[in-house]
Design an enzyme around this catalytic site. Structure first.
Site, mmCIF file in Angstrom:
data_model
loop_
_atom_site.group_PDB
_atom_site.id
_atom_site.type_symbol
_atom_site.label_atom_id
_atom_site.label_comp_id
_atom_site.label_asym_id
_atom_site.label_seq_id
_atom_site.Cartn_x
_atom_site.Cartn_y
_atom_site.Cartn_z
ATOM 1 N N CYS A 143 1.008 -1.112 -0.184
ATOM 2 C CA CYS A 143 -0.033 -0.103 -0.111
ATOM 3 C C CYS A 143 0.889 1.322 0.077
ATOM 4 C CB CYS A 143 -0.985 -0.138 1.320
ATOM 5 S SG CYS A 143 -0.231 -0.237 2.773
ATOM 6 N N ASP A 194 -7.725 5.674 -1.427
ATOM 7 C CA ASP A 194 -7.178 4.526 -0.878
ATOM 8 C C ASP A 194 -6.597 3.419 -1.640
ATOM 9 O OD1 ASP A 194 -6.954 2.047 0.950
ATOM 10 O OD2 ASP A 194 -8.952 2.552 2.024
ATOM 11 N N HIS A 252 -6.298 0.173 -1.027
ATOM 12 C CA HIS A 252 -6.338 -1.243 -0.448
ATOM 13 C C HIS A 252 -7.641 -1.577 -1.243
ATOM 14 C CE1 HIS A 252 -4.346 0.621 2.846
ATOM 15 N NE2 HIS A 252 -3.865 -0.610 2.981
#
Length: 394
Positions: free
Chosen positions: A81, A270, A272
């Site tokens: 990430c 994000d 993820h």
């Protein structure tokens, strides 16, 4: 420590879609996205178009193994990430330079420059800023493939990688020890051999003039387990500078790319979400067109600024020398002189307490000295000095 649990990431961090339109609050407070000010009551569609135009890099699966024969790393799910956040800020720097800061993307976009930028981040060994290149560069400096990066680590790796991609035409400066040395940046960005006549009183003189566009990264530790409240105003102010490229950071145990703020909340992309690997190439068939949309997030997310992890890296892009000097003035006035505890220190030259080894390293990186250096007050340090998670990669 940047640690992510490998299991359950897809289900926990799947991208929200437009049915849940709570990405931007209905508020009279200004919304700041990478140095641009918006009115949420009047410009909601403009804000969303701006967010969707940012390059969004996420976990991918089923790519060529990182590390060659025998490697099992065919996905970066669970560990990549922060590497993806690094890709996002570098991608935005390239978009700002080659397409303009106000460039907007649509599903119909087939601009050749845009496609060239995107190709540099594809999940393949030959792409200069692929997950493969970032992970392997980290491994060569002590971070094995599959280990987690902190903000400073990804900054140091990107600094090394951009040197090998001539087309990108940028240089990266990573500030050391919570201190931005202005003249070091000027020396780094001046292109040797380019001169122009500049007036010094009545006497014209020759001075270096050509500037290599700069991605400036300032890694900071703003607390121990959470952000010290004294830094919050300065952190919010940093999003308002025209040169802002946001903040690489996260919330505890999760890396995120913060692109703006509204009120006491920060807006982020994000990484993820695990998506399949593929190629946009020239975007000529339906599959390539569809794959292009996987690089653009329809809806951003928000968290309270107090929920951020204290390890961050402030990011700025200065296309010209004028941009950089303007940024330094803004930092001096709004982040240092007006704050009881500044986020970082701004100095003209390296402090005396820096070791000779650091001096040698910086001198080798910068090369010949440039003229027209700035003078800034050497301020006393007034901030947390913990260097946890700030491994220098050479």
């Amino acid at each position: 420590m940047w640690i992510e649990k490998v299991f359950g990431m897809d289900s926990l961090f799947t991208q929200n879609v437009c049915e849940d339109l709570e990405d931007i609050p209905q508020t009279e407070e200004p919304v700041w996205i990478l140095g641009r000010k918006y009115n949420a009551m009047k410009e909601l569609d403009v804000i969303r178009a701006s967010i969707e135009s940012k390059l969004w890099f996420t976990y991918r699966k089923n790519f060529v193994p990182i590390g060659g024969v025998g490697s099992t790393f065919t996905s970066d799910k669970g560990w990549g990430c922060m590497l993806r956040c690094g890709q996002m800020v570098l991608g935005q720097a390239l978009v700002s330079l080659h397409l303009g800061r106000d460039w907007t993307w649509t599903p119909e976009t087939k601009d050749s420059t845009y496609l060239k930028i995107l190709s540099r981040f594809e999940d393949r060994r030959a792409a200069p800023f692929s997950i493969h290149q970032i992970a392997l560069m980290g491994a060569s400096e002590g971070k094995e493939v599959g280990q987690w990066f902190g903000p400073n680590t990804v900054a140091q790796v990107l600094k090394k990688l951009v040197v090998y991609d001539e087309w990108s035409s940028i240089t990266i400066h990573v500030a050391l020890d919570n201190t931005l040395i202005v003249n070091d940046v000027l020396r780094q960005c001046k292109v040797e051999g380019a001169t122009t006549a500049e007036a010094d009183g009545d006497v014209p003189l020759k001075a270096p003039s050509q500037w290599k566009p700069l991605l400036l990264l300032i890694p900071l530790r703003l607390g121990l387990s959470e952000i010290n409240p004294v830094y919050i105003n300065g952190l919010k102010t940093s999003f308002q500078f025209p040169q802002s490229l946001g903040v690489i950071g996260g919330k505890p145990n999760l890396a995120l790319y913060f692109i703006g703020c509204v009120g006491d909340e920060v807006i982020f992309l994000d990484p993820h979400t695990t998506q399949k690997t593929g190629s946009v190439d020239q975007k000529v068939d339906e599959e390539e067109v569809d794959f292009d949309t996987t690089y653009h997030c329809k809806v951003a997310s928000r968290i309270a600024i107090t929920g951020m992890d204290p390890s961050v890296a402030l990011c700025f892009f200065c296309e010209t020398e004028k941009d950089f000097k303007s940024l330094c003035r803004s930092m001096q006035e709004k982040l240092i002189e007006s704050e009881k505890q500044p986020l970082f220190e701004l100095c003209a030259e390296r402090p005396a307490h820096w070791s000779p080894a650091e001096d040698v390293m910086v001198a080798e990186a910068l090369g010949a000295a440039a003229s027209n250096l700035l003078e800034f007050e050497h301020l006393d340090r007034q901030y947390d000095t913990s260097d946890e998670e700030f491994e220098l990669l050479g």
